[in-house]
Write a protein that holds these residues in place. Structure first.
Motif, PDB file in Angstrom:
ATOM      1  N   UNK A   4       1.183   1.349  -8.792  1.00 16.43           N
ATOM      2  CA  UNK A   4       2.182   2.243  -8.186  1.00 16.43           C
ATOM      3  C   UNK A   4       1.736   3.699  -8.194  1.00 16.43           C
ATOM      4  N   UNK A   5       0.931   4.068  -9.181  1.00 16.74           N
ATOM      5  CA  UNK A   5       0.445   5.448  -9.265  1.00 16.74           C
ATOM      6  C   UNK A   5      -0.306   5.828  -7.996  1.00 16.74           C
ATOM      7  N   UNK A   6      -1.106   4.918  -7.472  1.00 11.58           N
ATOM      8  CA  UNK A   6      -1.947   5.232  -6.319  1.00 11.58           C
ATOM      9  C   UNK A   6      -1.436   4.676  -4.996  1.00 11.58           C
ATOM     10  N   UNK A   7      -0.629   3.622  -5.029  1.00 10.60           N
ATOM     11  CA  UNK A   7      -0.269   2.947  -3.794  1.00 10.60           C
ATOM     12  C   UNK A   7       1.213   3.013  -3.456  1.00 10.60           C
ATOM     13  N   UNK A   8       1.890   4.012  -3.983  1.00  5.36           N
ATOM     14  CA  UNK A   8       3.285   4.214  -3.604  1.00  5.36           C
ATOM     15  C   UNK A   8       3.523   5.707  -3.356  1.00  5.36           C
ATOM     16  N   UNK A   9       4.565   5.981  -2.608  1.00  2.00           N
ATOM     17  CA  UNK A   9       4.959   7.345  -2.310  1.00  2.00           C
ATOM     18  C   UNK A   9       5.618   7.927  -3.562  1.00  2.00           C
ATOM     19  N   UNK A  10       5.094   9.044  -4.052  1.00  2.00           N
ATOM     20  CA  UNK A  10       5.621   9.652  -5.288  1.00  2.00           C
ATOM     21  C   UNK A  10       7.085  10.056  -5.172  1.00  2.00           C
ATOM     22  N   UNK A  11       7.509  10.439  -3.966  1.00  2.00           N
ATOM     23  CA  UNK A  11       8.882  10.921  -3.781  1.00  2.00           C
ATOM     24  C   UNK A  11       9.879   9.772  -3.628  1.00  2.00           C
ATOM     25  N   UNK A  12       9.509   8.745  -2.844  1.00  2.00           N
ATOM     26  CA  UNK A  12      10.451   7.661  -2.569  1.00  2.00           C
ATOM     27  C   UNK A  12      10.242   6.440  -3.453  1.00  2.00           C
ATOM     28  N   UNK A  13       9.031   6.276  -3.997  1.00  8.76           N
ATOM     29  CA  UNK A  13       8.718   5.107  -4.807  1.00  8.76           C
ATOM     30  C   UNK A  13       8.353   3.883  -3.984  1.00  8.76           C
ATOM     31  N   UNK A  14       8.419   4.001  -2.649  1.00  6.12           N
ATOM     32  CA  UNK A  14       8.102   2.863  -1.780  1.00  6.12           C
ATOM     33  C   UNK A  14       6.587   2.723  -1.632  1.00  6.12           C
ATOM     34  N   UNK A  15       6.141   1.474  -1.467  1.00  9.60           N
ATOM     35  CA  UNK A  15       4.716   1.223  -1.263  1.00  9.60           C
ATOM     36  C   UNK A  15       4.241   1.873   0.024  1.00  9.60           C
ATOM     37  N   UNK A  16       2.997   2.325   0.000  1.00 11.20           N
ATOM     38  CA  UNK A  16       2.422   2.954   1.177  1.00 11.20           C
ATOM     39  C   UNK A  16       2.268   1.943   2.305  1.00 11.20           C
ATOM     40  N   UNK A  17       2.304   2.449   3.513  1.00 15.98           N
ATOM     41  CA  UNK A  17       2.187   1.618   4.701  1.00 15.98           C
ATOM     42  C   UNK A  17       0.881   1.938   5.425  1.00 15.98           C
ATOM     43  N   UNK A  18       0.541   1.110   6.377  1.00 13.07           N
ATOM     44  CA  UNK A  18      -0.653   1.327   7.190  1.00 13.07           C
ATOM     45  C   UNK A  18      -0.595   2.737   7.778  1.00 13.07           C
ATOM     46  N   UNK A  19      -1.704   3.465   7.642  1.00 14.08           N
ATOM     47  CA  UNK A  19      -1.781   4.828   8.165  1.00 14.08           C
ATOM     48  C   UNK A  19      -1.441   5.902   7.146  1.00 14.08           C
ATOM     49  N   UNK A  20      -0.831   5.531   6.008  1.00 15.56           N
ATOM     50  CA  UNK A  20      -0.525   6.508   4.959  1.00 15.56           C
ATOM     51  C   UNK A  20      -1.816   6.926   4.258  1.00 15.56           C
ATOM     52  N   UNK A  21      -1.830   8.117   3.724  1.00 18.67           N
ATOM     53  CA  UNK A  21      -2.990   8.637   2.995  1.00 18.67           C
ATOM     54  C   UNK A  21      -2.925   8.214   1.534  1.00 18.67           C
ATOM     55  N   UNK A  22      -4.081   7.866   0.984  1.00 21.43           N
ATOM     56  CA  UNK A  22      -4.185   7.561  -0.446  1.00 21.43           C
ATOM     57  C   UNK A  22      -5.058   8.646  -1.061  1.00 21.43           C
ATOM     58  N   UNK A  23      -4.612   9.190  -2.164  1.00 17.83           N
ATOM     59  CA  UNK A  23      -5.385  10.233  -2.836  1.00 17.83           C
ATOM     60  C   UNK A  23      -5.852   9.740  -4.201  1.00 17.83           C
ATOM     61  N   UNK A  24      -7.112  10.004  -4.495  1.00 19.15           N
ATOM     62  CA  UNK A  24      -7.702   9.695  -5.789  1.00 19.15           C
ATOM     63  C   UNK A  24      -8.299  10.987  -6.346  1.00 19.15           C
ATOM     64  N   UNK A  25      -7.480  11.848  -6.929  1.00 21.15           N
ATOM     65  CA  UNK A  25      -7.964  13.156  -7.373  1.00 21.15           C
ATOM     66  C   UNK A  25      -9.064  13.085  -8.432  1.00 21.15           C
ATOM     67  N   UNK A  26      -8.982  12.104  -9.328  1.00 20.05           N
ATOM     68  CA  UNK A  26     -10.013  11.994 -10.360  1.00 20.05           C
ATOM     69  C   UNK A  26     -11.352  11.603  -9.736  1.00 20.05           C
ATOM     70  N   UNK A  27     -11.322  10.695  -8.762  1.00 20.73           N
ATOM     71  CA  UNK A  27     -12.537  10.282  -8.071  1.00 20.73           C
ATOM     72  C   UNK A  27     -13.105  11.443  -7.257  1.00 20.73           C
ATOM     73  N   UNK A  28     -12.236  12.209  -6.615  1.00 20.84           N
ATOM     74  CA  UNK A  28     -12.677  13.375  -5.854  1.00 20.84           C
ATOM     75  C   UNK A  28     -13.372  14.391  -6.779  1.00 20.84           C
ATOM     76  N   UNK A  29     -12.813  14.575  -7.961  1.00 20.72           N
ATOM     77  CA  UNK A  29     -13.411  15.492  -8.946  1.00 20.72           C
ATOM     78  C   UNK A  29     -14.803  14.997  -9.355  1.00 20.72           C
TER      79      UNK A  29
END
Length: 80
Positions: A4-29
């Motif tokens: 859920x940390x990576x694959x859900x919307x932080x504001x709504x809690x709903x799972x991400x859908x096709x076309x939504x952005x996924x962010x991996x800040x630790x991996x980016x760092x």
């Protein structure tokens, strides 16, 4: 829950859908550090290097890792 940390919307809690952005800040760092410092930072275990940060994370998360030297001096022997 890591999923859920990576694959859900932080504001709504709903799972991400096709076309939504996924962010991996630790991996980016990690990628940024490799790009800025070169691959040597991965194999270097002095304070401030990526290798050191990885070892610190392992040490925090694993009680079986008594000393960093266990990994620093780890050798693989290949048998034919």
């Amino acid at each position: 829950m890591i999923f859920r940390k990576y694959y859900s919307n932080n504001k709504t809690g709903k799972l991400l859908q096709k076309g939504d952005w996924i962010k991996f800040p630790e991996l980016a760092k990690t990628y940024r550090k490799l790009a800025d410092d070169g691959g040597e930072t991965f194999y270097n275990v002095t304070e401030g290097s990526l290798g050191y940060e990885i070892l610190q994370d392992l040490k925090e998360k694993s009680e079986s890792l008594a000393h960093l030297s266990q990994i620093c001096h780890y050798m693989i022997n290949l048998a034919k």
